[in-house]
Design an enzyme around this catalytic site. Structure first.
Site, PDB file in Angstrom:
ATOM      1  N   HIS A  25       1.439  -1.256   0.625  1.00 36.97           N
ATOM      2  CA  HIS A  25      -0.145  -0.124  -0.395  1.00 36.97           C
ATOM      3  C   HIS A  25       0.767   0.981   0.142  1.00 36.97           C
ATOM      4  O   HIS A  25       0.463   2.596  -0.464  1.00 36.97           O
ATOM      5  CB  HIS A  25      -0.826   0.272   1.146  1.00 36.97           C
ATOM      6  CG  HIS A  25      -0.376   0.232   2.386  1.00 36.97           C
ATOM      7  ND1 HIS A  25      -0.047  -0.893   3.592  1.00 36.97           N
ATOM      8  CD2 HIS A  25      -0.048   1.366   3.116  1.00 36.97           C
ATOM      9  CE1 HIS A  25       0.979   0.257   4.148  1.00 36.97           C
ATOM     10  NE2 HIS A  25       0.281   1.080   4.386  1.00 36.97           N
TER      11      HIS A  25
ATOM     12  N   ASP B 242       0.107  -7.365   1.914  1.00 34.20           N
ATOM     13  CA  ASP B 242       0.694  -6.069   1.786  1.00 34.20           C
ATOM     14  C   ASP B 242       2.348  -6.153   1.378  1.00 34.20           C
ATOM     15  O   ASP B 242       3.195  -5.867   3.195  1.00 34.20           O
ATOM     16  CB  ASP B 242       0.006  -5.981   2.710  1.00 34.20           C
ATOM     17  CG  ASP B 242      -0.135  -4.188   3.159  1.00 34.20           C
ATOM     18  OD1 ASP B 242       0.276  -3.434   1.670  1.00 34.20           O
ATOM     19  OD2 ASP B 242      -0.528  -3.521   4.214  1.00 34.20           O
TER      20      ASP B 242
ATOM     21  N   GLY C  55       3.889   6.469   8.359  1.00 33.39           N
ATOM     22  CA  GLY C  55       5.479   6.397   7.893  1.00 33.39           C
ATOM     23  C   GLY C  55       5.486   5.482   8.261  1.00 33.39           C
ATOM     24  O   GLY C  55       7.028   5.611   7.429  1.00 33.39           O
ATOM     25  N   ASN C  56       4.683   4.977   9.345  1.00 40.38           N
ATOM     26  CA  ASN C  56       5.872   3.296   9.434  1.00 40.38           C
ATOM     27  C   ASN C  56       5.154   2.647   8.654  1.00 40.38           C
ATOM     28  O   ASN C  56       6.424   1.141   8.772  1.00 40.38           O
ATOM     29  CB  ASN C  56       5.538   3.348  11.046  1.00 40.38           C
ATOM     30  CG  ASN C  56       6.587   3.862  12.081  1.00 40.38           C
ATOM     31  OD1 ASN C  56       6.119   4.659  13.097  1.00 40.38           O
ATOM     32  ND2 ASN C  56       7.710   3.628  11.785  1.00 40.38           N
ATOM     33  N   SER C  57       4.171   2.633   8.056  1.00 35.46           N
ATOM     34  CA  SER C  57       3.993   1.215   6.766  1.00 35.46           C
ATOM     35  C   SER C  57       5.609   0.515   6.035  1.00 35.46           C
ATOM     36  O   SER C  57       6.152   1.582   5.656  1.00 35.46           O
ATOM     37  CB  SER C  57       2.448   1.615   5.936  1.00 35.46           C
ATOM     38  OG  SER C  57       1.994   1.997   6.490  1.00 35.46           O
TER      39      SER C  57
ATOM     40  N   GLY D 179      -8.596 -26.182  -2.655  1.00 33.92           N
ATOM     41  CA  GLY D 179     -10.063 -26.720  -4.019  1.00 33.92           C
ATOM     42  C   GLY D 179     -10.795 -26.772  -2.750  1.00 33.92           C
ATOM     43  O   GLY D 179     -11.903 -28.273  -3.271  1.00 33.92           O
ATOM     44  N   VAL D 180     -11.316 -26.699  -1.614  1.00 32.86           N
ATOM     45  CA  VAL D 180     -12.147 -27.099  -0.832  1.00 32.86           C
ATOM     46  C   VAL D 180     -13.019 -25.394   0.395  1.00 32.86           C
ATOM     47  O   VAL D 180     -11.528 -24.335  -0.170  1.00 32.86           O
ATOM     48  CB  VAL D 180     -11.738 -27.750   0.354  1.00 32.86           C
ATOM     49  CG1 VAL D 180     -11.180 -28.872   0.619  1.00 32.86           C
ATOM     50  CG2 VAL D 180     -10.554 -27.248   1.603  1.00 32.86           C
TER      51      VAL D 180
ATOM     52  N   ILE E 282     -14.381 -23.692   3.359  1.00 30.57           N
ATOM     53  CA  ILE E 282     -14.077 -24.791   4.728  1.00 30.57           C
ATOM     54  C   ILE E 282     -15.005 -23.433   5.590  1.00 30.57           C
ATOM     55  O   ILE E 282     -14.912 -22.592   5.398  1.00 30.57           O
ATOM     56  CB  ILE E 282     -12.593 -24.725   5.060  1.00 30.57           C
ATOM     57  CG1 ILE E 282     -11.743 -22.764   5.465  1.00 30.57           C
ATOM     58  CG2 ILE E 282     -12.164 -25.855   4.027  1.00 30.57           C
ATOM     59  CD1 ILE E 282     -10.278 -23.214   6.073  1.00 30.57           C
TER      60      ILE E 282
END
Length: 502
Positions: free
Chosen positions: A132, A162, A234-236, A292-293, A295
């Site tokens: 992001h 992310d 800003g820490n992202s 392919g399940v 749940i």
């Protein structure tokens, strides 16, 4: 010589007090020594790491429609230039903002800028940040602690965890950091964040790991480390370090009513991002495993209805006809408790573990089926990100005059064309139709709705209301307290519900 014990105590107390007074006021208020009052100074550690943490600056071109193209009926009306006599005092001023036709000129594209953090994982110039932070960017610039700047190229990114991987071409090797085994991190361990909150570069904050395995509903693979080390805008994309100077997570999100840190910061664990980063470096994209399940979680009442000692694992509610689970013999009603050697303690463990499994790898899957433990071998396929809905495909037998029945607060009927049309059911829908749910019943509490179809009762298929009532009677005779129903909605989405038989 005998000494009175009270006199001795008074004398000893006086000596001790005199010693404290001689030591100064600080001795009077000093607390008892603690075995671990906190970590020593992290100055040396942060000094070793700070050059590996970078500021990510991005820009993108934003265009705005000023409504002057004549094509947009919803555009705001254009304000004409005020009519001024030649030579009026404000004529030159208004001419700056209006053209010769008396209309404002078209809005010009402009640059929107954003800031985030990142860190170097390879001295050759490989940098990791959040997706992001760079999403939609036309230009990415990396600012280093020594003041140097380099343009970055996007190698690959993944929205679901992310993370994004960037590449710069440095004139000399960069300071790099390595990942730690985040699975060994414990609640209460010290953690240090370095980043650029609000554009303030090279900011160091310290705290502890407050919790593990946090699900904040941001994506299918939520498994965050929670920390009270201050994390702000800003820490992202910046690193969360352990006290050995290794990266245990990527700082990604905060919960805050004010937009600033209130001690609820979240980092994607290193164990989650490392496989993704490796794939992005190698392929430029992620290649996740797929079982392919469909749940759902195992609740206490579902566990009781299945004869399980306690709630655990991931309950299979549906099997994709084209997925690898079907040829491996997995069925609706199976509970997956172990996948490729990993314990599945709760439902949300399975998608993350399957996704991290290499495509085409053969793995053992341990399931519980009707009280028996079985092991199946599955060849993991590659996830198609757009394939999410499982639909039933068998052709039902539609009785011309359906029977009806009532049980467990449900009114049930066989399928007819009129009922299919009424409840918007497709021609491929099968099972026993629920036409009414009693108000205040346990079924209503568990979100059972008219239009749902009962496919199984107690892990046996049913096709008529009589099948349902007979199966319920059989369960009661065996002393079962909960009836496990497999339901399908109009979209073909399957789920299990456990309803009390009493």
């Amino acid at each position: 010589m005998l000494i009175d014990s009270k006199s001795l105590m008074r004398r000893s107390g006086a000596v001790a007090l005199a010693a404290l007074l001689a030591a100064g006021p600080a001795a009077l208020i000093a607390p008892p020594a603690l075995a671990a009052a906190g970590p020593p100074s992290v100055a040396d550690l942060s000094a070793q790491l700070i050059d590996a943490v970078v500021n990510i600056s991005t820009s993108q071109t934003v265009t705005a429609d000023n409504g002057d193209n004549g094509d947009d009926d919803d555009a705001p009306p254009q304000q004409p230039m005020p009519k001024l006599p030649p030579g009026a005092p404000f004529e030159d001023f208004f001419n700056q903002f209006f053209n010769k036709d008396g209309k404002a000129p078209p809005a010009q594209p402009h640059k929107a800028e954003a800031l985030g953090s990142g860190f170097v994982i390879d001295s050759s110039g490989i940098i990791v940040t959040n997706n992001h932070v760079i999403d939609g960017a036309d230009d990415i610039e990396v600012n280093f602690n020594d003041g140097s700047k380099l343009k970055a190229k996007l190698i690959g990114r993944d929205k679901k965890v992310d993370v994004a991987v960037l590449k710069v071409d440095p004139p000399k090797p960069l300071k790099a950091v390595k990942f730690a085994d985040s699975d060994k991190v414990r609640v209460g361990d010290w953690a240090m964040a370095i980043g650029n909150p609000f554009g303030l570069s090279s900011t160091v904050t310290l705290g502890i790991i407050s919790a593990r395995n946090r699900d904040i509903n941001s994506g299918p693979y939520d498994n965050y480390l929670q920390t009270d080390a201050a994390i702000n805008k800003g820490n992202s994309g910046g690193p969360l370090f352990d006290m050995d100077g290794d990266v245990i997570g990527i700082n990604t999100a905060i919960i805050s009513p004010t937009g600033g840190s209130i001690g609820l910061g979240f980092s994607v664990p290193a164990a989650t991002v490392q496989p993704v980063i490796e794939q992005l470096e190698k392929y430029g994209e992620t290649r996740r495993g797929w079982l392919g399940v469909k749940i759902q979680g195992v609740t206490d009442d579902i566990a009781e209805s299945l004869g399980m000692d306690h709630a655990e694992g991931a309950l299979i509610a549906g099997v994709d006809d084209k997925g690898p689970a079907k040829p491996a013999g997995l069925e609706p009603g199976d509970v997956i408790v172990k996948f490729d050697g990993h314990d599945i303690k709760e439902m949300r463990d399975l998608p993350r573990i399957v996704a991290d499994t290499p495509v085409d790898k053969q793995v053992e899957v341990v399931i519980l089926r009707k009280g028996q433990s079985l092991t199946k071998t599955v060849t993991v396929a590659r996830l198609d990100e757009g394939d999410t809905v499982i639909k039933a495909s068998a052709e039902p037998a539609v009785p011309p005059k359906p029977k009806t029945a009532k049980a467990l607060g449900l009114e049930m009927s066989g399928l007819t064309k009129d009922l299919r049309d009424q409840f918007k059911l497709g021609s491929d829908a099968k099972g026993v139709l629920i036409t009414k749910v009693d108000d205040g019943s346990p079924a209503e509490d568990k979100q059972v709705k008219p239009g749902d179809l009962i496919l199984e009762v107690g892990q046996q298929a049913v096709s008529s209301p009589d099948d349902v009532t007979r199966r319920l009677d059989d369960l009661k005779k065996t002393g079962t307290k909960q009836a496990l129903l497999l339901l399908s909605n109009a979209q073909g989405e399957l789920h299990f519900v456990a309803l009390a038989l009493n």
